[in-house]
Each structure stands twice: as C-alpha cells, then as structure tokens.
Design a protein around this motif. Structure first.
Motif, PDB file in Angstrom:
ATOM      1  N   ILE A 114      33.618  -7.557  22.809  1.00  0.00           N
ATOM      2  CA  ILE A 114      32.664  -7.882  23.854  1.00  0.00           C
ATOM      3  C   ILE A 114      33.014  -9.240  24.453  1.00  0.00           C
ATOM      4  CG2 ILE A 114      30.767  -6.536  22.890  1.00  0.00           C
ATOM      5  CD1 ILE A 114      29.661  -9.117  21.672  1.00  0.00           C
ATOM      6  N   THR A 115      32.575  -9.490  25.666  1.00  0.00           N
ATOM      7  CA  THR A 115      32.693 -10.808  26.279  1.00  0.00           C
ATOM      8  C   THR A 115      31.292 -11.285  26.646  1.00  0.00           C
ATOM      9  OG1 THR A 115      34.931 -10.433  27.102  1.00  0.00           O
ATOM     10  CG2 THR A 115      33.636 -12.127  28.199  1.00  0.00           C
ATOM     11  N   VAL A 116      30.962 -12.500  26.218  1.00  0.00           N
ATOM     12  CA  VAL A 116      29.596 -13.014  26.311  1.00  0.00           C
ATOM     13  C   VAL A 116      29.606 -14.406  26.932  1.00  0.00           C
ATOM     14  CG1 VAL A 116      27.495 -13.546  25.011  1.00  0.00           C
ATOM     15  CG2 VAL A 116      29.047 -11.748  24.188  1.00  0.00           C
ATOM     16  N   GLY A 117      28.685 -14.666  27.826  1.00  0.00           N
ATOM     17  CA  GLY A 117      28.506 -16.004  28.354  1.00  0.00           C
ATOM     18  C   GLY A 117      27.738 -16.866  27.361  1.00  0.00           C
ATOM     19  N   VAL A 118      28.096 -18.137  27.284  1.00  0.00           N
ATOM     20  CA  VAL A 118      27.432 -19.085  26.383  1.00  0.00           C
ATOM     21  C   VAL A 118      26.378 -19.849  27.175  1.00  0.00           C
ATOM     22  CG1 VAL A 118      27.732 -21.009  24.788  1.00  0.00           C
ATOM     23  CG2 VAL A 118      29.559 -19.285  25.030  1.00  0.00           C
ATOM     24  N   GLY A 119      25.110 -19.679  26.803  1.00  0.00           N
ATOM     25  CA  GLY A 119      24.046 -20.308  27.574  1.00  0.00           C
ATOM     26  C   GLY A 119      24.033 -19.764  28.994  1.00  0.00           C
ATOM     27  N   GLN A 120      23.993 -20.654  29.966  1.00  0.00           N
ATOM     28  CA  GLN A 120      23.982 -20.252  31.375  1.00  0.00           C
ATOM     29  C   GLN A 120      25.407 -20.328  31.939  1.00  0.00           C
ATOM     30  OE1 GLN A 120      21.215 -19.083  33.078  1.00  0.00           O
ATOM     31  NE2 GLN A 120      20.299 -19.131  31.034  1.00  0.00           N
ATOM     32  N   ALA A 121      26.175 -19.277  31.734  1.00  0.00           N
ATOM     33  CA  ALA A 121      27.541 -19.241  32.258  1.00  0.00           C
ATOM     34  C   ALA A 121      27.511 -19.000  33.761  1.00  0.00           C
ATOM     35  CB  ALA A 121      28.345 -18.151  31.566  1.00  0.00           C
ATOM     36  N   ALA A 122      28.549 -19.448  34.443  1.00  0.00           N
ATOM     37  CA  ALA A 122      28.636 -19.314  35.890  1.00  0.00           C
ATOM     38  C   ALA A 122      28.638 -17.846  36.301  1.00  0.00           C
ATOM     39  CB  ALA A 122      29.903 -19.996  36.402  1.00  0.00           C
ATOM     40  N   PRO A 123      28.007 -17.507  37.421  1.00  0.00           N
ATOM     41  CA  PRO A 123      27.979 -16.121  37.887  1.00  0.00           C
ATOM     42  C   PRO A 123      29.370 -15.493  38.008  1.00  0.00           C
ATOM     43  CG  PRO A 123      26.411 -17.425  39.134  1.00  0.00           C
ATOM     44  CD  PRO A 123      27.187 -18.386  38.273  1.00  0.00           C
ATOM     45  N   LEU A 125      31.914 -15.978  36.149  1.00  0.00           N
ATOM     46  CA  LEU A 125      32.386 -15.591  34.819  1.00  0.00           C
ATOM     47  C   LEU A 125      31.668 -14.340  34.324  1.00  0.00           C
ATOM     48  CD1 LEU A 125      32.704 -19.046  33.012  1.00  0.00           C
ATOM     49  CD2 LEU A 125      34.447 -17.756  34.274  1.00  0.00           C
ATOM     50  N   LEU A 126      30.375 -14.275  34.562  1.00  0.00           N
ATOM     51  CA  LEU A 126      29.611 -13.094  34.150  1.00  0.00           C
ATOM     52  C   LEU A 126      30.051 -11.869  34.932  1.00  0.00           C
ATOM     53  CD1 LEU A 126      26.038 -14.652  33.813  1.00  0.00           C
ATOM     54  CD2 LEU A 126      27.765 -14.278  32.025  1.00  0.00           C
ATOM     55  N   GLU A 127      30.421 -12.060  36.190  1.00  0.00           N
ATOM     56  CA  GLU A 127      30.912 -10.932  36.991  1.00  0.00           C
ATOM     57  C   GLU A 127      32.269 -10.459  36.469  1.00  0.00           C
ATOM     58  OE1 GLU A 127      30.933  -8.120  40.277  1.00  0.00           O
ATOM     59  OE2 GLU A 127      29.473  -9.063  38.930  1.00  0.00           O
ATOM     60  N   LEU A 128      33.119 -11.375  36.076  1.00  0.00           N
ATOM     61  CA  LEU A 128      34.402 -11.009  35.462  1.00  0.00           C
ATOM     62  C   LEU A 128      34.170 -10.154  34.231  1.00  0.00           C
ATOM     63  CD1 LEU A 128      37.540 -11.444  35.161  1.00  0.00           C
ATOM     64  CD2 LEU A 128      36.968 -13.468  33.792  1.00  0.00           C
ATOM     65  N   ALA A 129      33.244 -10.572  33.371  1.00  0.00           N
ATOM     66  CA  ALA A 129      32.930  -9.812  32.163  1.00  0.00           C
ATOM     67  C   ALA A 129      32.350  -8.445  32.509  1.00  0.00           C
ATOM     68  CB  ALA A 129      31.967 -10.601  31.285  1.00  0.00           C
ATOM     69  N   ALA A 235      39.384 -15.563  31.232  1.00  0.00           N
ATOM     70  CA  ALA A 235      39.725 -14.169  30.978  1.00  0.00           C
ATOM     71  C   ALA A 235      38.554 -13.480  30.301  1.00  0.00           C
ATOM     72  CB  ALA A 235      40.969 -14.073  30.101  1.00  0.00           C
ATOM     73  N   ALA A 236      38.516 -12.147  30.407  1.00  0.00           N
ATOM     74  CA  ALA A 236      37.519 -11.330  29.722  1.00  0.00           C
ATOM     75  C   ALA A 236      38.216 -10.169  29.038  1.00  0.00           C
ATOM     76  CB  ALA A 236      36.474 -10.815  30.704  1.00  0.00           C
ATOM     77  N   HIS A 237      37.605  -9.675  27.961  1.00  0.00           N
ATOM     78  CA  HIS A 237      38.187  -8.604  27.144  1.00  0.00           C
ATOM     79  C   HIS A 237      37.047  -7.741  26.617  1.00  0.00           C
ATOM     80  CE1 HIS A 237      40.152  -7.586  22.977  1.00  0.00           C
ATOM     81  NE2 HIS A 237      40.275  -6.574  23.817  1.00  0.00           N
ATOM     82  N   THR A 238      37.113  -6.450  26.898  1.00  0.00           N
ATOM     83  CA  THR A 238      36.115  -5.503  26.395  1.00  0.00           C
ATOM     84  C   THR A 238      36.845  -4.325  25.755  1.00  0.00           C
ATOM     85  OG1 THR A 238      34.682  -6.093  28.249  1.00  0.00           O
ATOM     86  CG2 THR A 238      34.066  -4.170  26.973  1.00  0.00           C
ATOM     87  N   GLU A 239      36.259  -3.786  24.673  1.00  0.00           N
ATOM     88  CA  GLU A 239      36.941  -2.703  23.947  1.00  0.00           C
ATOM     89  C   GLU A 239      35.925  -1.817  23.243  1.00  0.00           C
ATOM     90  OE1 GLU A 239      40.435  -2.227  20.510  1.00  0.00           O
ATOM     91  OE2 GLU A 239      39.358  -4.131  20.744  1.00  0.00           O
ATOM     92  N   HIS A 240      36.221  -0.522  23.209  1.00  0.00           N
ATOM     93  CA  HIS A 240      35.528   0.429  22.345  1.00  0.00           C
ATOM     94  C   HIS A 240      36.549   1.437  21.823  1.00  0.00           C
ATOM     95  CE1 HIS A 240      31.273  -0.324  22.142  1.00  0.00           C
ATOM     96  NE2 HIS A 240      31.091  -0.287  23.453  1.00  0.00           N
ATOM     97  N   THR A 241      36.258   1.998  20.674  1.00  0.00           N
ATOM     98  CA  THR A 241      37.016   3.118  20.112  1.00  0.00           C
ATOM     99  C   THR A 241      36.295   4.404  20.496  1.00  0.00           C
ATOM    100  OG1 THR A 241      37.779   1.800  18.224  1.00  0.00           O
ATOM    101  CG2 THR A 241      37.809   4.201  17.976  1.00  0.00           C
TER     102      THR A 241
END
Length: 274
Positions: A114-123, A125-129, A235-241
C-alpha cells in the motif's frame, strides 16, 4: 501440483484456498500499519508492529532474511520506489510511504503493498497513490481465463496513460507467487495485450504497479536494496496477490477478496468456498 511450460506453478483449488490464509494475514497486517502511519513514528517501529502481527497470526514474515533483507516489511519513503529497509527513519508530516508486506502460512505466500500519506500529504502525492492503486485494479478487471498475461499489463499502462503523465517503472515488475514469493511469470506494468502465458485456473499472480511523479529512471542505493528515483521525485507502489476462478478474479490479499472494487468496475467476483 502441476507445472506448466516456462516453470509456472499451477495450484489446486485447495492450495489456492491455503494461499488465501496467507493473503489474509498480509491484508490484515497492512490495514493495521495503515492506521499506525503518522508523523513521528519510525519505519523500524512499523516493522516491529508488522512482525508481531504476522507471527501472532501463526505466520512467518516472507521478507525477513530474504537474500539477507533485515526487515519484515519494505518501507519506501518519498523518492524511494521499492525495497526500503526499515530502521530509524522518522516519518514526517507530508511524507508518502509505500509499505510492502509478505507472509507465509503452511508454506504458501501472500504479498501486497500500500502507499499511504503521512499526516496531511500534498494532493499531488495522494493523487499519485490513487492512480497507482486504480491501475492495479484495472489490471485485475482485464484478466480472464483463456486470456493472456499481458492483458493485465496493458490495462495497467492504459489507465496510467489515460489519467496522468506519471512514469511507469519498468525495471521492477509483478510476478508469480505460491510456494515461493517470487516465481515465473513476470508481470510487467506496461505492454500490448494478447501476449505471454495463458491465464488459467490455479495461476496466482502478484500485480504491483510502481509509478513516479517524474521520470521512471532509477538507481539502487549503496545498501544494495533501496531503489530511488533519479530525479528525486516521489514514487508510489501498490500490490495485491490474485487468482482467477471460473467465476472471475479473487484477490487473495484483499480483506473482502476484492469484491467491492471489482463490482464497482463491473467485474464478477470469483471466490472459492473453503
């Protein structure tokens, strides 16, 4: 257990159900970590939480000791794409962290990120995730029994290109998974549909898009693990099996098996009864 050409491991129905047990350990651990991500916590503290959760569930961390890796999770922050080693790094307000987690139950692996913003991350960055995660689900939605592996790859790339100018990391890709964490076949996040091995029952794949805010060019740090963007952008990284049943995709590391998201995309959910 049957082995097809190219060294691809095909599981029985019962073995896929066993993989679901490992997948649930991973999914629950990542949801726990999602809630623990906050300014002031270290990546090492997140790692300790993860190891305790995995072992308390009767599972074994897949990553710990893997080719000498020293963590139970990979914790990659901001410009780190993958394989960040957990330690004394303190998360700060506005950071973006990707957490990759694996667990083994009775010899079977689950792997997700998963990719998670810490506190109030910039929009931005959240859009990238968000786009990273959405592209993964588009890959699952494109998978059909009798189709080809690159149908997944093409769907991931198509969604990214249609919605952003992000870089798609080509040096690191998804993979087969089962009795080992990394198995054939590789699952790129780019390419033309209709290529590669046929998608059949009993094939389990880890699909994991890695996107960058700038260019996808990257290099590995002196620790021989941490991969960072050359331009220093996030960068962002998301994964599922997941696997395919006659009914449709079943996401083994999603707590609901992927039901809600697949239905949202108009795809029939395909769980197996245990």
């Amino acid at each position: 257990m049957i082995f097809k050409d190219r060294g691809i491991e095909i599981k029985t129905r019962e073995q896929i159900i066993s993989m679901r047990a490992a997948g649930l350990v991973v999914g629950r651990t990542l949801e726990l970590l999602r809630g623990e991500v906050k300014p002031g916590i270290t990546t090492g503290e997140l790692d300790a939480i993860a190891e305790d959760a995995i072992r308390s569930a009767g599972a074994t961390p897949s990553f710990l000791g893997y080719h000498g890796f020293t963590g139970s999770i990979c914790a990659s922050v901001n410009d780190e794409i993958v394989h960040g080693i957990p330690g004394d790094r303190v998360l700060a307000e506005g950071d973006l962290i990707s957490i990759d987690c694996g667990a083994i139950v009775n010899g079977w692996h689950g792997d997700a990120a998963i990719t998670v913003g810490v506190g109030q991350a910039a929009p931005e960055l959240l859009e990238l995730a968000r786009i990273c995660e959405e592209s993964m689900w588009q890959g699952f939605a494109a998978a059909r029994l009798g189709g080809r592996l690159s149908d997944i790859s093409a769907a991931v790339e198509r969604h990214v290109r249609a919605n952003s100018a992000y870089g798609i990391v080509e040096d690191f890709v998804g993979h087969g998974i089962g009795t080992a964490m990394h198995q054939p076949p590789n699952v790129p996040n780019f390419g033309k549909a209709g290529k590669g091995p046929k998608l059949v029952e009993g094939l389990a794949l880890a699909v994991e898009p890695m996107l960058t805010l700038g260019k996808q060019d990257n290099h590995t740090l002196e620790d021989d693990w941490t991969v960072v963007t050359d331009d220093g952008l996030a960068a962002a990284h998301t994964e599922h099996t997941f696997t395919l049943t006659p009914q449709g995709p079943w996401v083994l590391t999603a707590l609901d098996g992927g039901e809600a998201k697949l239905k949202e995309l108009g795809v029939t959910f395909g769980p197996l009864a245990d």
